[in-house]
Scaffold this motif. Structure first.
Motif, PDB file in Angstrom:
ATOM      1  N   SER A  47       9.855  64.447   9.750  1.00  0.00           N
ATOM      2  CA  SER A  47       8.845  63.400   9.635  1.00  0.00           C
ATOM      3  C   SER A  47       7.507  63.952   9.164  1.00  0.00           C
ATOM      4  N   ARG A  48       7.093  65.076   9.726  1.00  0.00           N
ATOM      5  CA  ARG A  48       5.802  65.663   9.357  1.00  0.00           C
ATOM      6  C   ARG A  48       5.844  66.225   7.938  1.00  0.00           C
ATOM      7  N   GLY A  49       6.948  66.896   7.608  1.00  0.00           N
ATOM      8  CA  GLY A  49       7.043  67.511   6.287  1.00  0.00           C
ATOM      9  C   GLY A  49       7.097  66.493   5.164  1.00  0.00           C
ATOM     10  N   LEU A  50       7.954  65.482   5.297  1.00  0.00           N
ATOM     11  CA  LEU A  50       8.100  64.489   4.226  1.00  0.00           C
ATOM     12  C   LEU A  50       6.833  63.653   4.062  1.00  0.00           C
ATOM     13  N   SER A  51       6.229  63.250   5.167  1.00  0.00           N
ATOM     14  CA  SER A  51       4.994  62.459   5.053  1.00  0.00           C
ATOM     15  C   SER A  51       3.891  63.279   4.397  1.00  0.00           C
ATOM     16  N   GLY A  52       3.871  64.593   4.667  1.00  0.00           N
ATOM     17  CA  GLY A  52       2.865  65.451   4.047  1.00  0.00           C
ATOM     18  C   GLY A  52       3.058  65.592   2.553  1.00  0.00           C
ATOM     19  N   ILE A  53       4.308  65.698   2.100  1.00  0.00           N
ATOM     20  CA  ILE A  53       4.570  65.818   0.663  1.00  0.00           C
ATOM     21  C   ILE A  53       4.121  64.559  -0.070  1.00  0.00           C
ATOM     22  N   VAL A  54       4.473  63.405   0.469  1.00  0.00           N
ATOM     23  CA  VAL A  54       4.050  62.142  -0.161  1.00  0.00           C
ATOM     24  C   VAL A  54       2.526  62.024  -0.117  1.00  0.00           C
ATOM     25  N   GLY A  55       1.933  62.423   1.018  1.00  0.00           N
ATOM     26  CA  GLY A  55       0.477  62.384   1.114  1.00  0.00           C
ATOM     27  C   GLY A  55      -0.194  63.296   0.109  1.00  0.00           C
ATOM     28  N   ALA A  56       0.415  64.464  -0.158  1.00  0.00           N
ATOM     29  CA  ALA A  56      -0.153  65.399  -1.136  1.00  0.00           C
ATOM     30  C   ALA A  56      -0.135  64.793  -2.542  1.00  0.00           C
ATOM     31  N   VAL A  57       0.942  64.105  -2.883  1.00  0.00           N
ATOM     32  CA  VAL A  57       1.016  63.447  -4.192  1.00  0.00           C
ATOM     33  C   VAL A  57      -0.079  62.383  -4.306  1.00  0.00           C
ATOM     34  N   ALA A  58      -0.265  61.617  -3.231  1.00  0.00           N
ATOM     35  CA  ALA A  58      -1.312  60.600  -3.250  1.00  0.00           C
ATOM     36  C   ALA A  58      -2.694  61.230  -3.372  1.00  0.00           C
ATOM     37  N   LEU A  59      -2.921  62.336  -2.660  1.00  0.00           N
ATOM     38  CA  LEU A  59      -4.203  63.037  -2.770  1.00  0.00           C
ATOM     39  C   LEU A  59      -4.436  63.555  -4.180  1.00  0.00           C
ATOM     40  N   PRO A 204       8.003  73.657   2.800  1.00  0.00           N
ATOM     41  CA  PRO A 204       8.949  74.410   3.644  1.00  0.00           C
ATOM     42  C   PRO A 204       9.236  73.729   4.971  1.00  0.00           C
ATOM     43  N   VAL A 205       8.266  72.991   5.511  1.00  0.00           N
ATOM     44  CA  VAL A 205       8.494  72.266   6.760  1.00  0.00           C
ATOM     45  C   VAL A 205       9.542  71.182   6.549  1.00  0.00           C
ATOM     46  N   ALA A 206       9.420  70.458   5.431  1.00  0.00           N
ATOM     47  CA  ALA A 206      10.393  69.404   5.129  1.00  0.00           C
ATOM     48  C   ALA A 206      11.776  69.993   4.883  1.00  0.00           C
ATOM     49  N   ILE A 207      11.847  71.102   4.156  1.00  0.00           N
ATOM     50  CA  ILE A 207      13.134  71.743   3.887  1.00  0.00           C
ATOM     51  C   ILE A 207      13.791  72.185   5.192  1.00  0.00           C
ATOM     52  N   TYR A 230       1.431  55.401   8.333  1.00  0.00           N
ATOM     53  CA  TYR A 230       0.127  55.829   8.834  1.00  0.00           C
ATOM     54  C   TYR A 230      -0.064  57.323   8.621  1.00  0.00           C
ATOM     55  N   MET A 231       0.937  58.120   9.012  1.00  0.00           N
ATOM     56  CA  MET A 231       0.825  59.569   8.871  1.00  0.00           C
ATOM     57  C   MET A 231       0.632  59.969   7.412  1.00  0.00           C
ATOM     58  N   THR A 232       1.277  59.239   6.506  1.00  0.00           N
ATOM     59  CA  THR A 232       1.205  59.579   5.087  1.00  0.00           C
ATOM     60  C   THR A 232      -0.112  59.157   4.461  1.00  0.00           C
ATOM     61  N   LEU A 233      -0.442  57.888   4.620  1.00  0.00           N
ATOM     62  CA  LEU A 233      -1.591  57.336   3.898  1.00  0.00           C
ATOM     63  C   LEU A 233      -2.915  57.515   4.632  1.00  0.00           C
ATOM     64  N   VAL A 234      -2.900  57.372   5.949  1.00  0.00           N
ATOM     65  CA  VAL A 234      -4.154  57.463   6.698  1.00  0.00           C
ATOM     66  C   VAL A 234      -4.471  58.919   7.042  1.00  0.00           C
ATOM     67  N   GLN A 235      -3.504  59.605   7.705  1.00  0.00           N
ATOM     68  CA  GLN A 235      -3.772  60.984   8.127  1.00  0.00           C
ATOM     69  C   GLN A 235      -4.042  61.898   6.936  1.00  0.00           C
ATOM     70  N   PHE A 236      -3.180  61.861   5.924  1.00  0.00           N
ATOM     71  CA  PHE A 236      -3.290  62.817   4.829  1.00  0.00           C
ATOM     72  C   PHE A 236      -4.181  62.339   3.682  1.00  0.00           C
ATOM     73  N   CYS A 237      -4.394  61.041   3.545  1.00  0.00           N
ATOM     74  CA  CYS A 237      -5.183  60.551   2.405  1.00  0.00           C
ATOM     75  C   CYS A 237      -6.554  60.019   2.839  1.00  0.00           C
ATOM     76  N   VAL A 238      -6.562  58.917   3.562  1.00  0.00           N
ATOM     77  CA  VAL A 238      -7.831  58.284   3.936  1.00  0.00           C
ATOM     78  C   VAL A 238      -8.718  59.262   4.703  1.00  0.00           C
ATOM     79  N   CYS A 239      -8.135  59.973   5.675  1.00  0.00           N
ATOM     80  CA  CYS A 239      -8.954  60.863   6.504  1.00  0.00           C
ATOM     81  C   CYS A 239      -9.545  62.012   5.695  1.00  0.00           C
ATOM     82  N   TYR A 240      -8.746  62.598   4.781  1.00  0.00           N
ATOM     83  CA  TYR A 240      -9.271  63.713   3.993  1.00  0.00           C
ATOM     84  C   TYR A 240     -10.309  63.249   2.981  1.00  0.00           C
ATOM     85  N   VAL A 241     -10.084  62.094   2.360  1.00  0.00           N
ATOM     86  CA  VAL A 241     -11.081  61.561   1.435  1.00  0.00           C
ATOM     87  C   VAL A 241     -12.396  61.303   2.173  1.00  0.00           C
ATOM     88  N   CYS A 242     -12.311  60.698   3.359  1.00  0.00           N
ATOM     89  CA  CYS A 242     -13.523  60.433   4.144  1.00  0.00           C
ATOM     90  C   CYS A 242     -14.168  61.725   4.633  1.00  0.00           C
TER      91      CYS A 242
END
Length: 299
Positions: A47-59, A204-207, A230-242
């Motif tokens: 869950s953490r790895g996959l949401s992070g990869i998608v969040g990185a693409v959005a970032l 590597p976490v997702a793998i 939430y983990m993908t869009l808010v934690q990795f995107c909205v929070c880092y942009v803010c």
């Protein structure tokens, strides 16, 4: 919640900067009970790895839209890989695993100890001596951890010990990554740097999660999907942009101290959302840890 080195800070304190800081801190704080809830349906690494990869693409898309170059000079790749695996990979993996044994509120309190480990790790790597004030702050923080370990008797302490060790390991990984970034600066635009670090650290976490864990999309309920989003869009995107928007508008000390809101939100949200006990032990551990970090940041 993660620490990144950014470009030199510009601008004076502004209401907009404080608003951005509040959004980032509240968003990161809410992520602790949301992660804990998601673990009832999906395993931590997947869950953490996959949401992070998608969040990185959005970032990366956000960085490109803001005109920030994504190209990484060849000389920086080895540094970027090392720092990303520590800053993001270590934090994402270890904190996800910690929640298998810990309550969300306990993980939030332990996560805020990062500045103290930075001070400790900076001594051998950067030659920054551990001042008496920071040494006292570290001892106070260890006292807060002891409060968390000691609650509930010996059996409960032994049961939660693996989670505490994982949470501390995640915090130390971030501290080491932060210190190495200071030692080997990464001259990249802030959002581009965040996109690369999140992506490289989470792959590597997702793998590992896909190889070692048993995750099925059918196991996700509506609330599970909402947690992933939430983990993908808010934690990795909205929070880092803010967060980076706040850094452009606020003094560094203000931004750092402002992140102390994260564990407060995490503890209160865990009590409200997960019905975790909010008693004297939890409040004492939170207060002691916050005081230690505040002392370290002011030293």
């Amino acid at each position: 919640m993660t620490t990144f080195e950014s470009a030199p800070l510009r601008g004076r304190m502004s209401p907009a900067g404080l608003a951005f800081l509040a959004v980032a801190s509240i968003g990161w704080g809410l992520n602790f009970p949301i992660m804990k809830h998601l673990l009832t349906e999906w395993p931590p690494l997947t869950s953490r790895g996959l949401s992070g990869i998608v969040g990185a693409v959005a970032l990366a898309l956000i960085a490109g839209a803001r005109g920030q170059a994504l190209r990484v000079p060849r000389v920086l790749w080895s540094r970027l890989l090392l720092v990303s695996l520590l800053n993001i990979g270590g934090w994402v993996a270890f904190m996800g695993l910690a929640l298998l044994w810990l309550r969300a509120s306990d993980a939030a309190v332990l996560g805020v100890s990062i500045p103290l480990w930075v001070a400790l790790v900076a001594w051998p790597i950067l030659g920054e001596r551990l001042s008496a004030t920071r040494a006292v702050a570290l001892l106070i923080a260890l006292g807060g951890i002891a409060v968390l370990i000691g609650g509930g008797g010996l059996d409960a302490s032994v049961d939660k010990l693996p989670g505490i060790l994982c949470a501390i390991a995640g915090a130390i990984c971030v501290a080491l990554g932060t210190v190495l970034t200071k030692h080997f600066p990464l001259a990249l635009p802030p959002l581009s740097l965040a996109a690369w670090q999140v992506g490289i650290g989470c792959i590597p976490v997702a793998i590992a999660g896909l190889a070692l864990e048993d995750a099925h999309l059918a196991a996700l309920s509506t609330s599970g999907w909402a947690s992933m989003i939430y983990m993908t869009l808010v934690q990795f995107c909205v929070c880092y942009v803010c967060w980076f928007a706040a850094l452009e508008r606020l003094p560094a000390a203000t931004a750092s101290i402002g992140t102390l809101l994260v564990p407060v939100v995490g503890v209160l949200a865990a009590s409200a959302m997960l019905h975790e006990t909010l008693g004297v032990r939890e409040l004492v551990a939170l207060a002691v840890t916050l005081c230690s970090v505040a002392v370290a940041l002011r030293s």
